[in-house]
Design a protein around this motif. Structure first.
Motif, PDB file in Angstrom:
ATOM      1  N   LYS A 279      49.692   3.732   9.224  1.00 21.98           N
ATOM      2  CA  LYS A 279      50.101   4.911   9.976  1.00 21.98           C
ATOM      3  C   LYS A 279      49.007   5.405  10.914  1.00 21.98           C
ATOM      4  O   LYS A 279      49.191   6.422  11.587  1.00 21.98           O
ATOM      5  N   ALA A 280      47.868   4.700  10.935  1.00 21.77           N
ATOM      6  CA  ALA A 280      46.743   5.058  11.804  1.00 21.77           C
ATOM      7  C   ALA A 280      46.309   6.507  11.596  1.00 21.77           C
ATOM      8  O   ALA A 280      46.085   7.252  12.547  1.00 21.77           O
ATOM      9  N   LEU A 281      46.210   6.911  10.338  1.00 22.00           N
ATOM     10  CA  LEU A 281      45.793   8.275  10.018  1.00 22.00           C
ATOM     11  C   LEU A 281      44.283   8.419  10.160  1.00 22.00           C
ATOM     12  O   LEU A 281      43.529   7.453  10.092  1.00 22.00           O
ATOM     13  N   ARG A 282      43.851   9.654  10.351  1.00 19.36           N
ATOM     14  CA  ARG A 282      42.422   9.909  10.463  1.00 19.36           C
ATOM     15  C   ARG A 282      41.768   9.748   9.090  1.00 19.36           C
ATOM     16  O   ARG A 282      42.271  10.262   8.092  1.00 19.36           O
ATOM     17  N   GLN A 283      40.647   9.029   9.059  1.00 18.20           N
ATOM     18  CA  GLN A 283      39.982   8.696   7.802  1.00 18.20           C
ATOM     19  C   GLN A 283      38.518   9.105   7.867  1.00 18.20           C
ATOM     20  O   GLN A 283      37.855   8.931   8.881  1.00 18.20           O
ATOM     21  N   THR A 284      38.018   9.662   6.774  1.00 19.36           N
ATOM     22  CA  THR A 284      36.597   9.989   6.647  1.00 19.36           C
ATOM     23  C   THR A 284      35.975   9.043   5.625  1.00 19.36           C
ATOM     24  O   THR A 284      36.474   8.909   4.509  1.00 19.36           O
ATOM     25  N   SER A 285      34.888   8.386   6.031  1.00 21.22           N
ATOM     26  CA  SER A 285      34.227   7.411   5.164  1.00 21.22           C
ATOM     27  C   SER A 285      32.724   7.659   5.164  1.00 21.22           C
ATOM     28  O   SER A 285      32.184   8.323   6.057  1.00 21.22           O
ATOM     29  N   PHE A 286      32.081   7.097   4.143  1.00 18.99           N
ATOM     30  CA  PHE A 286      30.653   7.326   3.972  1.00 18.99           C
ATOM     31  C   PHE A 286      29.931   6.013   3.681  1.00 18.99           C
ATOM     32  O   PHE A 286      30.518   5.072   3.136  1.00 18.99           O
ATOM     33  N   ALA A 287      28.646   5.975   4.039  1.00 16.57           N
ATOM     34  CA  ALA A 287      27.781   4.849   3.690  1.00 16.57           C
ATOM     35  C   ALA A 287      26.379   5.397   3.461  1.00 16.57           C
ATOM     36  O   ALA A 287      25.931   6.309   4.168  1.00 16.57           O
ATOM     37  N   GLY A 288      25.725   4.860   2.453  1.00 16.22           N
ATOM     38  CA  GLY A 288      24.367   5.297   2.124  1.00 16.22           C
ATOM     39  C   GLY A 288      23.326   4.355   2.711  1.00 16.22           C
ATOM     40  O   GLY A 288      23.494   3.136   2.715  1.00 16.22           O
ATOM     41  N   VAL A 289      22.239   4.931   3.219  1.00 16.86           N
ATOM     42  CA  VAL A 289      21.147   4.147   3.811  1.00 16.86           C
ATOM     43  C   VAL A 289      19.845   4.509   3.106  1.00 16.86           C
ATOM     44  O   VAL A 289      19.515   5.688   2.967  1.00 16.86           O
ATOM     45  N   GLU A 290      19.133   3.503   2.646  1.00 15.42           N
ATOM     46  CA  GLU A 290      17.813   3.693   2.054  1.00 15.42           C
ATOM     47  C   GLU A 290      16.806   2.892   2.863  1.00 15.42           C
ATOM     48  O   GLU A 290      17.101   1.778   3.309  1.00 15.42           O
ATOM     49  N   VAL A 291      15.627   3.444   3.056  1.00 15.07           N
ATOM     50  CA  VAL A 291      14.590   2.794   3.862  1.00 15.07           C
ATOM     51  C   VAL A 291      13.297   2.728   3.060  1.00 15.07           C
ATOM     52  O   VAL A 291      12.862   3.727   2.490  1.00 15.07           O
ATOM     53  N   MET A 292      12.699   1.545   3.028  1.00 19.14           N
ATOM     54  CA  MET A 292      11.440   1.328   2.337  1.00 19.14           C
ATOM     55  C   MET A 292      10.469   0.616   3.277  1.00 19.14           C
ATOM     56  O   MET A 292      10.897  -0.093   4.193  1.00 19.14           O
ATOM     57  N   PRO A 293       9.171   0.774   3.080  1.00 22.53           N
ATOM     58  CA  PRO A 293       8.221   0.022   3.907  1.00 22.53           C
ATOM     59  C   PRO A 293       8.217  -1.457   3.540  1.00 22.53           C
ATOM     60  O   PRO A 293       8.395  -1.818   2.372  1.00 22.53           O
ATOM     61  N   LEU A 294       8.044  -2.287   4.521  1.00 24.27           N
ATOM     62  CA  LEU A 294       7.949  -3.725   4.313  1.00 24.27           C
ATOM     63  C   LEU A 294       6.482  -4.070   4.098  1.00 24.27           C
ATOM     64  O   LEU A 294       5.713  -4.217   5.048  1.00 24.27           O
ATOM     65  N   LEU A 295       6.103  -4.181   2.837  1.00 27.59           N
ATOM     66  CA  LEU A 295       4.697  -4.380   2.484  1.00 27.59           C
ATOM     67  C   LEU A 295       4.449  -5.806   2.013  1.00 27.59           C
ATOM     68  O   LEU A 295       5.308  -6.403   1.357  1.00 27.59           O
TER      69      LEU A 295
END
Length: 448
Positions: A279-295
């Motif tokens: 039905k092409a309805l409006r959708q709210t979605s989420f994604a988590g991002v984590e960042v670490m140093p490349l050591l």
């Protein structure tokens, strides 16, 4: 002096834009017109490598006016950029930097330097950083002097050479980009800000749409890394059930990559018409991002007792021949006290994957410790990113209007497609200024 041409149509071969003049063909253009100067007898001729055979070019004085306006604009931009370079060089205290460099060079030449390897390494790293900073400052001065030379030359000549004008515009445009990047690096003060970055992206609430959204974020960060001329590599990728990805790990190898991307940690929310809804309805979605140093594996000082680690192995699968499909080369390490889990499967041997996974685990523990300024298990556990409603750091709205807004800094833009194509510099700069201001405020409060 030839007479000014009569008014006519705008030349088809000459286009006006905000960045200057753009020529679509190579036909000569030559007009003379008075230059705004204290001397009423001073005239300027506009010249270009185009042909005199085109009557259209010789029938419009507006092209002359456009060229002269570009010249005035350029001269003003050169003055502003020159003042900016002077301020940056003065604030950097170039003379002191050169004095510190000379002092470190004397220490690096000492025969007893490597009696203390750790101290020697710090001296060499600081010396390299100083030399690079000094070189950058001198390049700024050289480029602005070159642009000023072009402007002075165009003022002294009896003709305005379009090629000189375009060359000077390019120098100023490139120089301002480099100045922006330099100012961003001055906002970075963390111990690992100069390192590369490891980005973990995980699909959150939203089902298939969230998995598709996670893949869109992965592409966004890859494109950003490419524009910064960093090396990017997707080291782990878990496909979604129908589309997108459940999770992915991206390595961004480049100077200051972690400093720039550290503010991307958090939940990213998208609002759009779902392509997976009939039905092409409006959708709210989420994604988590984590960042670490490349050591590097040997650069982390964190010692983790073996009894705190839970190590398991699995088959890696995917490309790589029979080895990855038959031998359990993939390694998963769980830090029992905190529950942090790291999986590594990109190497062909189990030992190499174990070393890399342990290095990422140490980096993650370091980041958590630095951010929370504590080592209590409950605080470390509370730092986990929750990809759900009310936790987002940035909203990406595709429908019913177009808007990307960072809820921390308030910075926003309606150019959603540009952001998704990796144009994150303005968001990164806004966050670094926001973070710097908060740190200064905290220091002032602690003094009071």
């Amino acid at each position: 002096m030839t007479a000014l041409p009569q008014p006519g149509t705008v030349p088809r071969t000459l286009l006006s834009c905000s960045g200057g003049l753009t020529f679509a063909s190579k036909r000569p253009l030559s007009y003379k017109y008075p230059l705004k100067s204290s001397s009423p007898r001073l005239f300027i001729s506009v010249r270009s490598t185009t042909s005199e055979s085109d009557p259209t070019l010789q029938s419009n004085p507006e092209s002359s006016e456009w060229a002269m306006q570009d010249f005035y604009t350029l001269r003003k931009e050169v003055e502003i950029t020159s003042a900016r370079v002077t301020e940056i060089v003065a604030s950097a205290r170039l003379e002191k930097l050169e004095s510190d460099r000379d002092s470190l060079e004397r220490k690096s030449g000492d025969q007893s330097l490597w009696d203390d390897p750790k101290s020697a390494q710090e001296i060499l790293v600081n010396l390299t950083d100083l030399k690079e900073k000094i070189k950058t400052l001198y390049e700024f001065k050289s480029q602005i002097e070159e642009a000023e030379t072009f402007v002075n030359l165009m003022e002294e000549l009896d003709s305005l050479d379009i090629s000189l004008l375009e060359e000077a515009e390019k120098i100023i445009r490139d120089l301002n980009k480099e100045l922006d990047k330099y100012e961003m690096t001055q906002l970075l003060s963390g111990p690992y800000d100069k390192e590369g970055a490891v980005i973990n992206i995980t699909a959150g609430a939203g089902g298939t749409d969230a998995q598709d959204w996670a893949e869109m974020l992965l592409r966004m960060y890859v494109r950003w890394g490419e524009k910064q001329k960093y090396k990017t590599r997707v080291t782990d990728r878990s496909p979604g059930d129908e589309a997108g990805i459940k999770s992915a790990t991206l390595e961004v190898d480049g100077r200051y990559a972690y400093g720039y991307l550290s503010g991307e940690k958090g939940t990213h929310r998208i609002v759009r018409l779902s392509p997976f809804n009939a039905k092409a309805l409006r959708q709210t979605s989420f994604a988590g991002v984590e960042v670490m140093p490349l050591l590097p594996e040997d650069s982390t000082d964190v010692e983790i007792p073996e009894q705190d680690l839970e190590i398991s192995t699995t088959r890696a699968g995917g490309k790589g021949g029979q080895n990855v499909n038959k031998v359990e080369t993939a390694v998963r390490i769980v830090h029992v006290p905190t529950g942090i889990s790291i999986r590594c499967a990109e190497e062909r041997s189990q030992l190499a994957n174990k070393i890399r996974a342990l290095s990422r685990l140490k980096a993650k523990l370091l980041v958590i410790q630095l951010e929370q300024r504590a080592s209590e298990i409950k605080q470390i556990r509370g730092d986990a990113v929750k990809a759900e409603w009310g936790q987002q750091i940035r909203n990406y709205v595709f429908h019913p209007y177009k808007l990307v807004k960072d809820v921390r800094t308030g910075y926003e833009t309606s150019n959603v497609s540009s952001v998704m194509d990796g144009d994150l510099d303005l968001f990164i700069r806004a966050y670094l200024k926001f973070k710097f201001a908060n740190e200064m405020f905290s220091e002032e409060e602690s003094i009071v």
